[in-house]
Write an enzyme that holds these catalytic residues in place. Structure first.
Site, PDB file in Angstrom:
ATOM      1  CG  ASN A  28      -3.385   0.398   5.673  1.00 58.85           C
ATOM      2  OD1 ASN A  28      -2.256   0.744   6.019  1.00 58.85           O
ATOM      3  ND2 ASN A  28      -4.254   1.246   5.122  1.00 58.85           N
ATOM      4  CD  GLU A  57       4.437  -3.592   8.575  1.00 56.81           C
ATOM      5  OE1 GLU A  57       3.876  -3.732   7.468  1.00 56.81           O
ATOM      6  OE2 GLU A  57       3.903  -3.002   9.539  1.00 56.81           O
ATOM      7  CG  HIS A  90      -1.339  -2.508   9.261  1.00 56.52           C
ATOM      8  ND1 HIS A  90      -0.773  -3.522   8.513  1.00 56.52           N
ATOM      9  CD2 HIS A  90      -0.306  -1.716   9.636  1.00 56.52           C
ATOM     10  CE1 HIS A  90       0.531  -3.334   8.431  1.00 56.52           C
ATOM     11  NE2 HIS A  90       0.848  -2.251   9.110  1.00 56.52           N
ATOM     12  CG  HIS A 135       3.310  -1.738  14.126  1.00 61.55           C
ATOM     13  ND1 HIS A 135       1.963  -1.488  14.066  1.00 61.55           N
ATOM     14  CD2 HIS A 135       3.750  -1.724  12.831  1.00 61.55           C
ATOM     15  CE1 HIS A 135       1.588  -1.333  12.807  1.00 61.55           C
ATOM     16  NE2 HIS A 135       2.649  -1.469  12.030  1.00 61.55           N
ATOM     17  CD  GLU A 190      -4.055   4.262   3.277  1.00 55.78           C
ATOM     18  OE1 GLU A 190      -2.859   4.301   3.644  1.00 55.78           O
ATOM     19  OE2 GLU A 190      -4.981   3.946   4.017  1.00 55.78           O
TER      20      GLU A 190
END
Ligand code: GLY
Length: 382
Positions: free
Chosen positions: A259, A199, A262, A280, A251
């Protein structure tokens, strides 16, 4: 000898603070060492009554529940703790009911502030329980994983998983404060650090080529826990996220850039049934490579950028291809595409992707042909 109050005030000075500018929902993210030991002094002023509830998980409780409760007690705040099982399956309706039931039994009031002490699972579950109890009570995020410190604890996305997919039930509910204590990362397994790093690298990939360059030079220091490098990486990530969330809380536009990786990543997690073979952050790392490969395939991005990211992730011992996931040899590109169709990022029936013109220059699009998506998935599965 220092007493708890003076050590608290010492620690109060040794952190950096980033403001999330959201009007009457504005709050601060504090990043630094000793923040759990000094949490009581920061949380007490937020409370109308000197009492709170801490939601945590069994792994985090072992290390950090006592220090947090000691700090609250030293600040005159009584607390009770609810310890949930660790792991993604905890983000379900049954546990949401348990957390809300605990809040109501206390009982909390509209002005109460509860605390989420843990990683993304605890933060998302507690935040959603706080959003739903009495139509919204306040909560403080004390993220204890790198991933939660740089992403999930900031920005107010809360929720649980549905049978149909990850995070499909939830609410935007901003925390009243985030305390990212870098000391907690010392007890984090290497694989969890790597997952959180995915991330961090995302912020470079979407908006900040210079930060990506800094990470190429310094990522090993970040992952080995070098205090300065780690703090810089967390601060840059939180600053980037605070800027984006401040401009687009719900968003409607640029927040979707967060994202990146993602759409692919969530499909991998769903195909893996959210099991332990894929964290994740690992899914996001592989998904980020796929997003660059798709961008290259449709002629948006120079041809060596995916290779550059793969080299970076490989150097750090991180996965970059679907075939590196245990059991992925039975997976198919068609099944992965099917998962993408039930993701909440589908808009007007079209899949939404975050693609890139280059490293540091990402954008949102629904203008993608499924045959190109299938082609990059098939290549990564090989
Ligand atoms: N993790 C993506 C977001 O908070 O928007």
């Amino acid at each position: 000898m220092s007493n708890p109050v003076s050590s608290n005030s010492e620690s109060l000075k040794s952190c950096d603070t980033i403001a999330v500018a959201l009007g009457d929902r504005a709050y601060d993210i504090h990043v630094g060492g000793g923040l759990i030991a000094s949490a009581g002094g920061r949380i007490a002023p937020l409370l109308a009554k000197p009492e709170t509830v801490i939601v945590t998980d069994a792994n985090v409780a072992k290390h950090w529940l006592d220090p947090l409760q000691t700090s609250l007690t030293a600040a005159g705040v009584s607390s009770q703790a609810l310890v949930m099982p660790a792991g993604e399956p905890t983000k379900n309706f049954e546990n949401l009911a348990k957390v809300i039931d605990c809040f109501l039994q206390v009982p909390v009031e509209r002005s109460s502030v509860v605390i989420a002490l843990g990683g993304g699972v605890v933060g998302d579950l507690t935040g959603f329980a706080a959003a739903s109890t009495l139509r919204g009570i306040n909560f403080v995020q004390i993220p204890t994983t790198l991933l939660a410190q740089v992403d999930s604890s900031v920005g107010g996305k809360t929720g649980i998983n549905a049978i149909q997919g990850k995070n499909l039930i939830g609410a935007f509910h901003q925390p009243a404060m985030v305390l990212a204590d870098t000391d907690v990362l010392g007890t984090l397994p290497e694989r969890e650090m790597q997952a959180g790093y995915a991330e961090i690298v995302k912020y470079g990939l979407i908006r900040d080529a210079a930060f990506f360059g800094w990470l190429e030079d310094n990522a090993s220091r970040v992952l080995s826990g070098d205090t300065q490098a780690l703090r810089h990486a967390i601060l840059e990530s939180c600053r980037a996220k605070a800027r984006i969330v401040g401009a687009d809380e719900r968003e409607k536009g640029q927040r979707a850039l967060l994202n990146f990786g993602h759409t692919f990543g969530h499909a991998l997690e769903a195909e893996n049934a959210y099991g332990p073979a894929l964290l994740h952050g690992e899914a996001v790392a592989i998904g980020s490579v796929l997003a660059l490969e798709l961008s290259e395939r449709i002629g948006l991005c120079p041809q060596d950028r995916a290779r550059q990211l793969i080299a970076h992730l490989t150097h750090l011992g991180m996965p970059s291809r679907i075939s590196q996931i245990d059991n992925a040899n039975t997976w198919s590109a068609d099944d992965l595409l099917e998962h993408m169709r039930s993701d909440k990022k589908v808009s007007g029936g079209k899949l939404t992707f975050i693609l890139a013109n280059d490293i540091g220059d990402a954008f949102v699009t629904t203008d993608v042909q499924e045959e190109d998506v299938l082609a990059v998935l098939e290549e990564s599965l090989r």
